[in-house]
Design an enzyme around this catalytic site. Structure first.
Site, PDB file in Angstrom:
ATOM      1  N   HIS A   1     -24.087 -29.928  40.892  1.00 38.95           N
ATOM      2  CA  HIS A   1     -22.650 -30.160  40.744  1.00 38.95           C
ATOM      3  C   HIS A   1     -21.963 -28.799  40.605  1.00 38.95           C
ATOM      4  O   HIS A   1     -22.576 -27.824  40.160  1.00 38.95           O
ATOM      5  CB  HIS A   1     -22.322 -30.923  39.466  1.00 38.95           C
ATOM      6  CG  HIS A   1     -22.999 -32.245  39.304  1.00 38.95           C
ATOM      7  ND1 HIS A   1     -22.912 -33.255  40.227  1.00 38.95           N
ATOM      8  CD2 HIS A   1     -23.752 -32.735  38.289  1.00 38.95           C
ATOM      9  CE1 HIS A   1     -23.583 -34.309  39.775  1.00 38.95           C
ATOM     10  NE2 HIS A   1     -24.107 -34.009  38.619  1.00 38.95           N
TER      11      HIS A   1
ATOM     12  N   CYS B   1     -25.316 -34.967  32.660  1.00 40.79           N
ATOM     13  CA  CYS B   1     -25.461 -33.592  33.170  1.00 40.79           C
ATOM     14  C   CYS B   1     -24.110 -32.881  33.278  1.00 40.79           C
ATOM     15  O   CYS B   1     -23.961 -31.731  32.839  1.00 40.79           O
ATOM     16  CB  CYS B   1     -26.152 -33.629  34.522  1.00 40.79           C
ATOM     17  SG  CYS B   1     -25.490 -34.885  35.643  1.00 40.79           S
TER      18      CYS B   1
HETATM   19  P1  NAD Z   1     -34.416 -42.502  38.145  1.00 40.66           P
HETATM   20  O1  NAD Z   1     -34.009 -43.695  38.913  1.00 40.66           O
HETATM   21  O2  NAD Z   1     -34.819 -41.270  38.861  1.00 40.66           O
HETATM   22  O3  NAD Z   1     -35.618 -42.872  37.154  1.00 40.66           O
HETATM   23  C1  NAD Z   1     -35.616 -44.042  36.389  1.00 40.66           C
HETATM   24  C2  NAD Z   1     -37.052 -44.469  36.131  1.00 40.66           C
HETATM   25  O4  NAD Z   1     -37.023 -45.667  35.327  1.00 40.66           O
HETATM   26  C3  NAD Z   1     -37.814 -44.823  37.406  1.00 40.66           C
HETATM   27  O5  NAD Z   1     -39.123 -44.316  37.279  1.00 40.66           O
HETATM   28  C4  NAD Z   1     -37.827 -46.354  37.416  1.00 40.66           C
HETATM   29  O6  NAD Z   1     -38.966 -46.857  38.059  1.00 40.66           O
HETATM   30  C5  NAD Z   1     -37.872 -46.641  35.913  1.00 40.66           C
HETATM   31  N1  NAD Z   1     -37.394 -47.979  35.574  1.00 40.66           N
HETATM   32  C6  NAD Z   1     -36.508 -48.767  36.236  1.00 40.66           C
HETATM   33  N2  NAD Z   1     -36.320 -49.918  35.577  1.00 40.66           N
HETATM   34  C7  NAD Z   1     -37.119 -49.880  34.480  1.00 40.66           C
HETATM   35  C8  NAD Z   1     -37.370 -50.766  33.430  1.00 40.66           C
HETATM   36  N3  NAD Z   1     -36.753 -51.953  33.345  1.00 40.66           N
HETATM   37  N4  NAD Z   1     -38.256 -50.389  32.471  1.00 40.66           N
HETATM   38  C9  NAD Z   1     -38.864 -49.188  32.501  1.00 40.66           C
HETATM   39  N5  NAD Z   1     -38.670 -48.300  33.491  1.00 40.66           N
HETATM   40  C10 NAD Z   1     -37.802 -48.637  34.464  1.00 40.66           C
HETATM   41  O7  NAD Z   1     -33.215 -42.212  37.126  1.00 40.66           O
HETATM   42  P2  NAD Z   1     -32.800 -40.817  36.512  1.00 40.66           P
HETATM   43  O8  NAD Z   1     -31.945 -40.095  37.494  1.00 40.66           O
HETATM   44  O9  NAD Z   1     -33.991 -40.139  35.941  1.00 40.66           O
HETATM   45  O10 NAD Z   1     -31.801 -41.290  35.363  1.00 40.66           O
HETATM   46  C11 NAD Z   1     -32.280 -41.689  34.092  1.00 40.66           C
HETATM   47  C12 NAD Z   1     -31.152 -41.535  33.086  1.00 40.66           C
HETATM   48  O11 NAD Z   1     -30.770 -40.156  33.027  1.00 40.66           O
HETATM   49  C13 NAD Z   1     -29.860 -42.297  33.460  1.00 40.66           C
HETATM   50  O12 NAD Z   1     -29.210 -42.673  32.277  1.00 40.66           O
HETATM   51  C14 NAD Z   1     -29.036 -41.234  34.172  1.00 40.66           C
HETATM   52  O13 NAD Z   1     -27.661 -41.507  34.166  1.00 40.66           O
HETATM   53  C15 NAD Z   1     -29.382 -40.015  33.346  1.00 40.66           C
HETATM   54  N6  NAD Z   1     -29.189 -38.722  34.008  1.00 40.66           N
HETATM   55  C16 NAD Z   1     -29.545 -38.534  35.311  1.00 40.66           C
HETATM   56  C17 NAD Z   1     -29.349 -37.296  35.907  1.00 40.66           C
HETATM   57  C18 NAD Z   1     -29.686 -37.031  37.336  1.00 40.66           C
HETATM   58  O14 NAD Z   1     -29.231 -36.019  37.871  1.00 40.66           O
HETATM   59  N7  NAD Z   1     -30.502 -37.840  37.967  1.00 40.66           N
HETATM   60  C19 NAD Z   1     -28.822 -36.241  35.148  1.00 40.66           C
HETATM   61  C20 NAD Z   1     -28.512 -36.450  33.804  1.00 40.66           C
HETATM   62  C21 NAD Z   1     -28.712 -37.701  33.237  1.00 40.66           C
END
Ligand code: NAD
Length: 339
Positions: A220, A142
Site C-alpha cells: 500500500h 496493515c
Molecule cells: P488468508 O486468507 O491468507 O489466511 C486465512 C487462513 O485461515 C487460511 O489458511 C484459511 O485456510 C484459514 N481459515 C479459513 N477459515 C477458517 C476457519 N473457519 N477456521 C480456521 N482456519 C480457517 O488471510 P490473511 O490475509 O492472512 O488475513 C488474516 C487476518 O489478518 C484478517 O483479519 C485480515 O484482515 C488480517 N490482515 C491481513 C493482511 C494482508 O495483507 N493479507 C494484513 C493485515 C491484516
C-alpha cells in the site's frame, strides 16, 4: 521461566508469518497451527516443523487421504495453549470467540475483525499498556498500523491539529488469484474510509481517510497531509524525528527508490536475515516531503503482508504480562532483525 505456548488459528498470509516470528523469540513458542486444506501451504508448515491441526473431523479425513501429517483437532490444540493468534479471514475470527471464551483462553485477533470483538485495539508503540493482561486484543490492520506508527511519532513531536490521508491500496495479495482489480482504479465510495475511524481506536488524533484500490499486489502507499500544532523549522527536522522512531525507515528517491517495486526489489535482495522478503518497517520517503507553514505532507509505503507481524508478537507479551512496551519492542526487533 517456561515459554508462552502459542496456537495459531489460520495459517495464511498473516498466520504463517506470525508463526515464524514467534519461533524466533526466546520467551514464546508455537505449539501448533490450524489449517483447513491439506495443500502445499499445510505441507510447508509441516516441513518448517509446525504441528498442524484441523478445525473438524472432515479435515482429519482429507489430510489423511492427501498424506499430509495432521496432529488432531484445533479445539485440543487450543486447550493446550496459553494464547491463540486468530489469523483466520476477516469476520471468521469473531465466530470463534464463543469457543475461546468457553475454553477460557486469551486470543489476539487481526484487523479484519471489528474493534468490538476485543477489549482493546493494539499498536505496540502507541498503546501497549491498554492491552496488558486482557483476554481479547485486536492488532489493527496493515494500513492502520502504518498510519499509527508515523502519526504517533508526529503527534508526540509536534502535536496534530488535523490529518488527511489518501490510501492507495494494493488489490489482492500476491497469492490471491480471485480478487481484483485487474484493469480499474477503485475508490471506496465513502469518506472517511474505514481506516480513519480504525486509527482512532488506537490513537486519538483527528483524521479523514480516502481509500483507492489499484491493480498491484506489492504494497500500500499513503499520501498524508498533517496540520501541526507546533511545526518544526524545516523538513530535515522531520526526517531526523522519523529516523529515531521505532519501525519506521527513511528511503530516498535519489537512491533509486522510485516505486513500491523498487522497495520490494530491495527486500528480496536483503531477505537472508529475515528468512523471507518481508518489510516490517514503514518506508517513508525522506526526500519527498514538504512543509508549508504548519502543513506537513509525506508519502509512506506499507508492506501489508508483514507490518502487523512484530505488533502481534508484542501483543502476546502484553496480554501475557511478560514485560513493558519498551522491553517487548526491543526484544521483538532484535529477534526479527528490525532496523
Ligand atoms: P488468508 O486468507 O491468507 O489466511 C486465512 C487462513 O485461515 C487460511 O489458511 C484459511 O485456510 C484459514 N481459515 C479459513 N477459515 C477458517 C476457519 N473457519 N477456521 C480456521 N482456519 C480457517 O488471510 P490473511 O490475509 O492472512 O488475513 C488474516 C487476518 O489478518 C484478517 O483479519 C485480515 O484482515 C488480517 N490482515 C491481513 C493482511 C494482508 O495483507 N493479507 C494484513 C493485515 C491484516
Amino acid at each position: 521461566m517456561a515459554k508462552v505456548k502459542v496456537a495459531i488459528n489460520g495459517y495464511g498470509v498473516i498466520g504463517k508469518r506470525v508463526a515464524e516470528a514467534v519461533q524466533k523469540q526466546d520467551d514464546m513458542e508455537v505449539v501448533g497451527v490450524v489449517k483447513t486444506s491439506p495443500n502445499y501451504i499445510a505441507q510447508t508448515a509441516v516441513e518448517k516443523g509446525f504441528k498442524v491441526y484441523v478445525p473438524d473431523s472432515n479435515g482429519l479425513e482429507r489430510f489423511k487421504s492427501a498424506g499430509v501429517p495432521c496432529e488432531g483437532l484445533s479445539e485440543d490444540l487450543f486447550k493446550d495453549c496459553d494464547v491463540i493468534l486468530d489469523c483466520t479471514p476477516g469476520k471468521v475470527g469473531a465466530t470463534y470467540k464463543e469457543l475461546y471464551t468457553r475454553l477460557g483462553k486469551k486470543a489476539i485477533y487481526q484487523g479484519g475483525e471489528k474493534p468490538e470483538v476485543a477489549e482493546a485495539s493494539f499498536t505496540a508503540q502507541v498503546n501497549y499498556d491498554k492491552s496488558v493482561g486482557k483476554q481479547f486484543v485486536r492488532v489493527v490492520s496493515c494500513n492502520t498500523t502504518g498510519l499509527a506508527r508515523t502519526l504517533n511519532a508526529i503527534n508526540n513531536a509536534y502535536g496534530i491539529e488535523d490529518t488527511r490521508a489518501i490510501l492507495i491500496r494494493r488489490g489482492p495479495d500476491p497469492d490471491d488469484i480471485k480478487t481484483g482489480p485487474v484493469n480499474a482504479i477503485v475508490p471506496e465510495t465513502k469518506i472517511p474510509s474505514h481506516q480513519g475511524p480504525d486509527l482512532q481506536t488506537v490513537l486519538d488524533v483527528p483524521i479523514e481517510t480516502i481509500a483507492i484500490k489499484v491493480p498491484t499486489t506489492l504494497m500500500h502507499m499513503h499520501v498524508v497531509t498533517v496540520k501541526l500544532k507546533n511545526p518544526p523549522k524545516d523538513v530535515s527536522e522531520v526526517v531526523e524525528m522519523f529516523n529515531k522512531a521505532p519501525r519506521i525507515v527513511l528511503i530516498n528517491g535519489k537512491d533509486g527508490f522510485k516505486s513500491t517495486a523498487h522497495i520490494m526489489d530491495w527486500a528480496r535482495d536483503h531477505s537472508e536475515a529475515r528468512g523471507r522478503d518481508d518489510l516490517y518497517e514503514i518506508r517513508v520517503w525522506g526526500d519527498a516531503m514538504s512543509l508549508r507553514g504548519n502543513e506537513l505532507t509525506f508519502m509512506q509505503a506499507i508492506h501489508n503482508e508483514s507490518d502487523v507481524v512484530p505488533e502481534t508478537v508484542d501483543a502476546i507479551r502484553a496480554v501475557m504480562e511478560l514485560c513493558d512496551a519498551k522491553t517487548s519492542i526491543e526484544k521483538t526487533d532484535k529477534a526479527l532483525s528490525i532496523a
